[in-house]
Design a protein around this motif. Structure first.
Motif, mmCIF file in Angstrom:
data_model
loop_
_atom_site.group_PDB
_atom_site.id
_atom_site.type_symbol
_atom_site.label_atom_id
_atom_site.label_comp_id
_atom_site.label_asym_id
_atom_site.label_seq_id
_atom_site.Cartn_x
_atom_site.Cartn_y
_atom_site.Cartn_z
ATOM 1 N N ILE A 57 -38.913 32.604 64.380
ATOM 2 C CA ILE A 57 -40.154 33.179 63.725
ATOM 3 C C ILE A 57 -40.733 33.950 62.261
ATOM 4 C CG2 ILE A 57 -40.934 31.043 66.045
ATOM 5 C CD1 ILE A 57 -41.794 33.907 67.053
ATOM 6 N N ALA A 81 -39.262 24.882 60.544
ATOM 7 C CA ALA A 81 -39.320 24.320 61.712
ATOM 8 C C ALA A 81 -39.271 23.169 61.538
ATOM 9 C CB ALA A 81 -40.939 23.901 61.310
ATOM 10 N N ARG A 84 -36.019 25.072 64.114
ATOM 11 C CA ARG A 84 -37.405 25.574 65.740
ATOM 12 C C ARG A 84 -36.808 24.371 66.698
ATOM 13 N NH1 ARG A 84 -40.135 29.280 62.125
ATOM 14 N NH2 ARG A 84 -42.168 27.339 62.764
ATOM 15 N N SER A 85 -37.466 23.240 66.323
ATOM 16 C CA SER A 85 -37.615 22.357 66.767
ATOM 17 C C SER A 85 -35.885 21.573 67.341
ATOM 18 C CB SER A 85 -38.610 21.071 66.129
ATOM 19 O OG SER A 85 -37.470 20.215 65.322
ATOM 20 N N VAL A 100 -55.395 22.133 77.646
ATOM 21 C CA VAL A 100 -55.952 21.113 77.360
ATOM 22 C C VAL A 100 -54.532 19.843 78.011
ATOM 23 C CG1 VAL A 100 -58.016 21.088 76.659
ATOM 24 C CG2 VAL A 100 -56.655 20.427 75.590
ATOM 25 N N LEU A 113 -42.037 15.600 67.965
ATOM 26 C CA LEU A 113 -41.887 15.226 65.875
ATOM 27 C C LEU A 113 -40.264 14.732 65.688
ATOM 28 C CD1 LEU A 113 -42.361 19.671 66.538
ATOM 29 C CD2 LEU A 113 -43.608 18.135 65.216
ATOM 30 N N TYR B 6 -53.613 14.527 71.438
ATOM 31 C CA TYR B 6 -53.720 15.650 71.382
ATOM 32 C C TYR B 6 -55.177 16.221 71.033
ATOM 33 C CZ TYR B 6 -52.652 20.238 69.642
ATOM 34 O OH TYR B 6 -52.663 21.619 69.648
ATOM 35 N N HIS B 10 -58.691 18.079 72.497
ATOM 36 C CA HIS B 10 -58.919 19.345 72.093
ATOM 37 C C HIS B 10 -60.510 19.358 72.053
ATOM 38 C CE1 HIS B 10 -55.225 21.104 71.964
ATOM 39 N NE2 HIS B 10 -55.725 22.046 72.349
ATOM 40 N N THR B 291 -53.222 31.382 69.836
ATOM 41 C CA THR B 291 -51.997 31.341 70.471
ATOM 42 C C THR B 291 -51.549 29.896 70.191
ATOM 43 O OG1 THR B 291 -53.064 32.567 71.559
ATOM 44 C CG2 THR B 291 -51.035 31.829 72.993
ATOM 45 N N GLU B 292 -52.462 29.133 70.207
ATOM 46 C CA GLU B 292 -52.089 27.650 70.448
ATOM 47 C C GLU B 292 -51.197 27.307 69.545
ATOM 48 O OE1 GLU B 292 -54.426 23.910 71.888
ATOM 49 O OE2 GLU B 292 -55.174 25.851 73.249
ATOM 50 N N VAL B 295 -47.990 28.194 68.968
ATOM 51 C CA VAL B 295 -47.861 27.752 69.841
ATOM 52 C C VAL B 295 -46.704 26.730 69.038
ATOM 53 C CG1 VAL B 295 -46.533 26.553 72.483
ATOM 54 C CG2 VAL B 295 -47.877 28.659 72.011
ATOM 55 N N LEU B 296 -47.703 25.753 69.295
ATOM 56 C CA LEU B 296 -47.423 24.333 68.109
ATOM 57 C C LEU B 296 -46.338 25.215 67.393
ATOM 58 C CD1 LEU B 296 -50.604 22.423 67.598
ATOM 59 C CD2 LEU B 296 -48.988 22.503 69.006
ATOM 60 N N LYS B 297 -46.127 26.217 65.789
ATOM 61 C CA LYS B 297 -45.013 26.190 65.199
ATOM 62 C C LYS B 297 -44.322 27.347 65.730
ATOM 63 C CE LYS B 297 -48.940 27.353 61.328
ATOM 64 N NZ LYS B 297 -49.173 28.440 60.400
ATOM 65 N N THR B 298 -44.632 27.705 66.297
ATOM 66 C CA THR B 298 -42.968 27.868 67.235
ATOM 67 C C THR B 298 -42.116 26.466 67.624
ATOM 68 O OG1 THR B 298 -43.861 29.641 68.401
ATOM 69 C CG2 THR B 298 -42.247 29.077 69.025
ATOM 70 N N VAL B 299 -42.677 25.622 68.441
ATOM 71 C CA VAL B 299 -42.025 24.332 68.990
ATOM 72 C C VAL B 299 -41.831 23.847 67.676
ATOM 73 C CG1 VAL B 299 -42.755 24.535 70.890
ATOM 74 C CG2 VAL B 299 -43.674 23.269 69.801
ATOM 75 N N GLY B 300 -41.690 24.238 66.324
ATOM 76 C CA GLY B 300 -41.700 23.291 65.262
ATOM 77 C C GLY B 300 -42.146 22.440 64.868
ATOM 78 N N PHE B 301 -43.762 22.569 64.936
ATOM 79 C CA PHE B 301 -45.090 21.632 64.401
ATOM 80 C C PHE B 301 -44.702 22.550 62.654
ATOM 81 C CE2 PHE B 301 -47.381 19.311 66.880
ATOM 82 C CZ PHE B 301 -46.771 19.289 67.730
ATOM 83 N N ILE B 386 -46.767 33.255 62.586
ATOM 84 C CA ILE B 386 -47.091 33.107 63.797
ATOM 85 C C ILE B 386 -47.097 34.451 64.785
ATOM 86 C CG2 ILE B 386 -45.649 32.415 65.619
ATOM 87 C CD1 ILE B 386 -43.646 30.482 63.737
ATOM 88 N N THR B 387 -46.089 35.099 64.311
ATOM 89 C CA THR B 387 -46.208 36.659 64.791
ATOM 90 C C THR B 387 -47.258 37.659 64.780
ATOM 91 O OG1 THR B 387 -45.377 38.154 62.521
ATOM 92 C CG2 THR B 387 -43.276 37.255 64.619
ATOM 93 N N LEU B 390 -49.628 35.692 67.712
ATOM 94 C CA LEU B 390 -49.399 35.932 68.717
ATOM 95 C C LEU B 390 -49.846 37.233 69.414
ATOM 96 C CD1 LEU B 390 -46.306 34.102 69.229
ATOM 97 C CD2 LEU B 390 -48.019 34.302 70.702
ATOM 98 N N ARG B 391 -49.166 38.038 68.232
ATOM 99 C CA ARG B 391 -49.899 39.682 68.440
ATOM 100 C C ARG B 391 -51.562 40.283 68.605
ATOM 101 N NH1 ARG B 391 -47.989 41.706 63.763
ATOM 102 N NH2 ARG B 391 -46.114 41.593 64.210
#
Lengths: 224, 393
Positions: A57, A81, A84-85, A100, A113, B6, B10, B291-292, B295-301, B386-387, B390-391
């Motif tokens: 990241i 990306a 990472r996934s 939510v 994904l 999703y 929201h 943050t969300e 997170v989305l980008k971190t998990v690969g979005f 992302i960083t 998060l910061r």
């Protein structure tokens, strides 16, 4: 045993106004497959930055970060990306669940994904929740869970895509002692039974003792 | 589609904010559709103006009539094919009660119908009408509105002083006219025509002619023919003004033209305000979710998908607002004619209804507003690291 994480001579510099801040300075770190490594060090020592580089990241200013055979810095944003996934599961200190979404939906996020049907996504997410012992809480929202349970859901989210590497940034930092113990036990199980390579940043020496190896960082340099 | 739940979840996250934004959007689309419908209704029958028709009227004002004798002189002008007398009668079914109003004219029937092929009357009904001095032709819309039938009778009393003869005019429905809107767009079938001769006799032969409708052979000669007609009466007591039918009608709606400008300006101002409101909502929604997004980008979005989700959310806001605005607008426009005061003003418009074109435009505007409002927050989310997110969280 092959190294899943191979960090070679990594330097990371941030520019703040006219100041150049060296956060990591020539780090070299090897983590063999199936290893459980704890990164320790005082605040500002560069632990989280190193973890972010391993998780893909963030990118190093110089040096090379190879994770699961891929030179992370060479990938484009979108390729990174995708990588990472599939390759890395990230566990945050503050869980960072999406309020939510239910526990099940949070865990399913990375699977959105993947080319999976709705049923397959659901089954895989339920399996991940079963592994962390929260299958019966799948319909609960984060606000309806305790801190320890939220972190377990976050771990389920991290493992649902079956990544090779788990990176955890102070996963017990926001938990009481009992919950922290449960989380560490769960991480040991993931390492031992599911062969996940884990790199964990922690301030807590008791947490670090659960790892196979401890690495210490100070002012951007690995000291031990 | 897999991301739709999703997005919708929201939107429910802060339902007060979402609800008020949707409501604001809804009011905007409602206003847009209602105002555009009104403008369309006002300008609708401009479309039916024919290039081969001129209208001659008193040069001073439509209020003044012209002598009957003008007809023969106009007919003798080179280039003129036919001439018909037409008087706006302004009759209502009950004195000065406009709740059941429909446009009604005294016309010189035979030439008038020949000049206006858009009024389609079955031959037998036309014959019956021409042979009956109290007879009238009524358009399909008015027939349907009152459930009238051929042979039925009704009375009208004019609000125009020269036509008020102390008793109502009796009419027999001898014919019903329809039209072919594909060939003659903008034709009003709410009108009613009766014989000029009947008006003339009922007013003891004192009434003149409000307008002469003049058919010409060559539309390119319209200006020359019009000048020639006006030149005939240049030195008379009743000077004339001859213009094309389109110009004549445009004169009627020139006030409405200004109204259209005013209404469009209001719609534009409201639309711009709603754009700002929605953009603010989306900015707040995205700022709260740093943050969300991280997170989305971190998990690969991929960043593009994250941007798409935010745009999808703002488009969903637009669609919800647009949908409800259309529903409001449709309902209100249907109700307008039955409302007190305003109902009387709008009842005369033949085409008062939310058209698919205006509805579609309104919905597209809502979607556009939504997407426009979400564009900057989505771009910021796209570019955010992302960083950093998060910061900052």
């Amino acid at each position: 045993m092959a190294n899943v994480v191979d960090v070679q001579g990594v330097r990371k510099v941030y520019n703040r106004d006219s100041l150049e801040i060296v956060v990591l300075d020539g780090i070299t770190l090897l983590v063999p497959e199936g290893e459980f490594v704890a990164l320790m060090g005082p605040s500002g020592s560069g632990k989280t930055t190193l973890l972010n580089l391993i998780a893909g990241i963030d990118r190093p200013t110089s040096g090379r970060v190879t994770v699961a055979g891929t030179d992370v810095a060479r990938l484009s944003e979108s390729a990174l990306a995708r990588w990472r996934s599939r390759t890395v599961g990230f566990i945050f200190q503050f869980y960072n669940l999406i309020p939510v979404l239910t526990a099940l939906e949070n865990v399913q996020l990375p699977l959105l994904l993947a080319p999976l049907s709705r049923k397959e996504r659901r089954e895989r997410a339920l399996t991940a929740l079963r592994i962390v012992g929260l299958e019966d809480r799948s319909a609960h929202y984060p606000r309806q869970l305790s801190g320890g349970q939220e972190q377990r859901v976050a771990i389920a989210r991290a493992i649902v895509a079956d990544p090779k590497v788990l990176v955890a940034d102070e996963p017990t930092g926001d938990l009481d002692a009992r919950s922290a113990e449960e989380i560490l036990t769960l991480m040991e199980t993931l390492n031992r039974d599911f062969k996940k390579t884990i790199v964990m940043v922690t301030h807590d020496p008791r947490a670090a003792q659960r790892a196979h190896a401890q690495k210490h960082l100070d002012k951007g340099v690995l000291t031990a | 589609m897999r991301h739709l739940p999703y997005i919708l979840k929201h939107l429910r996250r802060n339902w007060v904010r979402t609800g008020s934004t949707v409501l604001a959007m809804s009011v905007c689309i409602f206003l847009f559709c209602t105002l555009q419908t009104f403008v369309r209704a006002v300008t609708w029958n401009l479309q039916s103006a024919s290039a081969t028709r001129l209208v001659t009227r008193h040069a001073v004002s439509l209020v003044f009539n012209m002598p009957i004798a003008y007809k023969e002189r106009i007919a003798a002008v080179p280039g003129v094919v036919r001439v018909a007398k037409v008087n706006w009668f302004g009759g209502t079914r009950r004195p000065n009660d406009f709740t059941e109003f429909f446009p009604n004219f005294a016309v010189e029937a035979e030439p008038y119908l020949e000049i206006h092929p858009e009024f389609i009357v079955p031959e037998d009904q036309k014959k019956a009408f021409l042979a009956d001095q109290r007879g009238c032709l009524v358009g399909r819309r008015t027939i349907d509105r009152f459930g009238w039938k051929i042979g039925g009778t009704f009375q009208l009393e004019s609000f125009i002083p020269p036509y008020r003869v102390g008793k109502p005019f009796d009419f027999v429905i001898d014919g019903i006219f329809d039209t072919d809107l594909a060939r003659y767009p903008g034709t009003d079938t709410s009108m009613m025509f009766f014989h000029y001769k009947y008006l003339y006799e009922m007013t003891n032969q004192r009434v003149g002619v409000g307008t002469y409708v003049v058919e010409i052979g060559d539309p390119h000669q319209a200006t020359a023919v019009g000048r020639a007609i006006d030149a005939l009466f240049e030195n008379s007591d009743a000077q004339t003004k001859t213009e094309t039918e389109a110009a004549f009608r445009a004169g009627f709606v020139s006030l409405a033209g200004n109204l259209a400008f005013l209404l469009n300006s209001i719609a534009l101002a409201v639309t711009f305000t709603i754009l700002l409101v929605t953009a603010n909502t989306m900015s707040m929604a995205v700022r709260e979710r740093r943050t969300e997004i991280a997170v989305l980008k971190t998990v690969g979005f991929p960043s593009g998908l994250v941007m798409g989700l935010i745009l999808g959310e703002s488009a969903a806001l637009g669609a919800l607002g647009g949908g409800s605005g259309l529903l409001f607008g449709w309902g209100l426009i249907r109700m307008l004619p039955s409302l007190p005061f305003i109902g009387e003003a709008v009842r005369g418009f033949p085409e008062l209804g939310l058209s698919p074109a205006i509805g579609g435009l309104g919905f597209a505007l809502a979607l556009g507003l939504g997407l426009g409002a979400g564009l900057i927050p989505a771009l910021l989310a796209y570019r955010a690291r992302i960083t950093d997110m998060l910061r900052q969280a």
